[in-house]
Design a protein around this motif. Structure first.
Motif, PDB file in Angstrom:
ATOM      1  N   ILE A  73       0.835  -1.212   0.000  1.00 56.08           N
ATOM      2  CA  ILE A  73       0.000   0.000   0.000  1.00 56.08           C
ATOM      3  C   ILE A  73       0.868   1.260   0.000  1.00 56.08           C
ATOM      4  CG2 ILE A  73      -0.365   0.195   2.495  1.00 56.08           C
ATOM      5  CD1 ILE A  73      -3.066   0.766  -0.133  1.00 56.08           C
ATOM      6  N   SER A  74       1.999   1.199   0.672  1.00 56.95           N
ATOM      7  CA  SER A  74       2.915   2.335   0.689  1.00 56.95           C
ATOM      8  C   SER A  74       3.521   2.575  -0.700  1.00 56.95           C
ATOM      9  CB  SER A  74       4.025   2.099   1.718  1.00 56.95           C
ATOM     10  OG  SER A  74       4.947   3.156   1.696  1.00 56.95           O
ATOM     11  N   ARG A  77       0.769   3.981  -2.948  1.00 55.96           N
ATOM     12  CA  ARG A  77       0.539   5.396  -2.619  1.00 55.96           C
ATOM     13  C   ARG A  77       1.593   6.269  -3.289  1.00 55.96           C
ATOM     14  NH1 ARG A  77       2.913   7.594   2.640  1.00 55.96           N
ATOM     15  NH2 ARG A  77       4.464   6.560   1.427  1.00 55.96           N
ATOM     16  N   THR A  78       2.845   5.865  -3.231  1.00 54.17           N
ATOM     17  CA  THR A  78       3.927   6.653  -3.829  1.00 54.17           C
ATOM     18  C   THR A  78       3.806   6.690  -5.352  1.00 54.17           C
ATOM     19  OG1 THR A  78       5.370   6.104  -1.975  1.00 54.17           O
ATOM     20  CG2 THR A  78       6.437   6.922  -3.983  1.00 54.17           C
ATOM     21  N   LEU A  80       1.062   6.348  -7.159  1.00 52.72           N
ATOM     22  CA  LEU A  80      -0.076   7.198  -7.517  1.00 52.72           C
ATOM     23  C   LEU A  80       0.228   8.673  -7.274  1.00 52.72           C
ATOM     24  CD1 LEU A  80      -3.058   5.048  -6.241  1.00 52.72           C
ATOM     25  CD2 LEU A  80      -2.299   5.389  -8.597  1.00 52.72           C
ATOM     26  N   HIS A  81       0.901   8.960  -6.178  1.00 54.21           N
ATOM     27  CA  HIS A  81       1.274  10.339  -5.861  1.00 54.21           C
ATOM     28  C   HIS A  81       2.137  10.929  -6.975  1.00 54.21           C
ATOM     29  CE1 HIS A  81       2.444  13.671  -3.135  1.00 54.21           C
ATOM     30  NE2 HIS A  81       3.593  13.586  -3.783  1.00 54.21           N
TER      31      HIS A  81
END
Length: 100
Positions: A73-74, A77-78, A80-81
């Motif tokens: 998930i981390s 997240r990165t 997608l960011h």
């Protein structure tokens, strides 16, 4: 990171549409993803704001060494960011009037 990126490419709504735009044939929306060292202890990825107009490319660098102990998930997240950053760079560079 590659299996996670493959899963993200299957998203069809929300932020996933940004990934689809980069994965498709939209002119000016090409994202080059690199692995490299980022010399900032607080950053594990970086999207260059310099848009390559000749090739229509935005470049994002991920420091894979920073993700060794990260959860999926981390990592997602990165990715997608940074994809949002790349999208904004491409959008501003290809259509500044609509961007504003």
């Amino acid at each position: 990171m590659q299996p996670i990126m493959s899963d993200i490419k299957n998203l069809t709504q929300g932020v996933g549409q940004i990934i689809i735009k980069f994965a498709g044939s939209t002119p000016g929306y090409n994202c080059e993803v690199k692995n490299g060292v980022i010399n900032n202890q607080y950053t594990n990825a970086f999207t260059n704001s310099n848009y390559d107009r000749l090739n229509g490319i935005v470049t994002t660098t991920f420091d894979s060494n920073e993700f060794i102990n990260s959860s999926d998930i981390s990592v997602v997240r990165t990715i997608l960011h940074e994809s949002v950053h790349a999208y904004l760079v491409a959008y501003f560079s290809t259509d500044p009037l609509s961007f504003n």
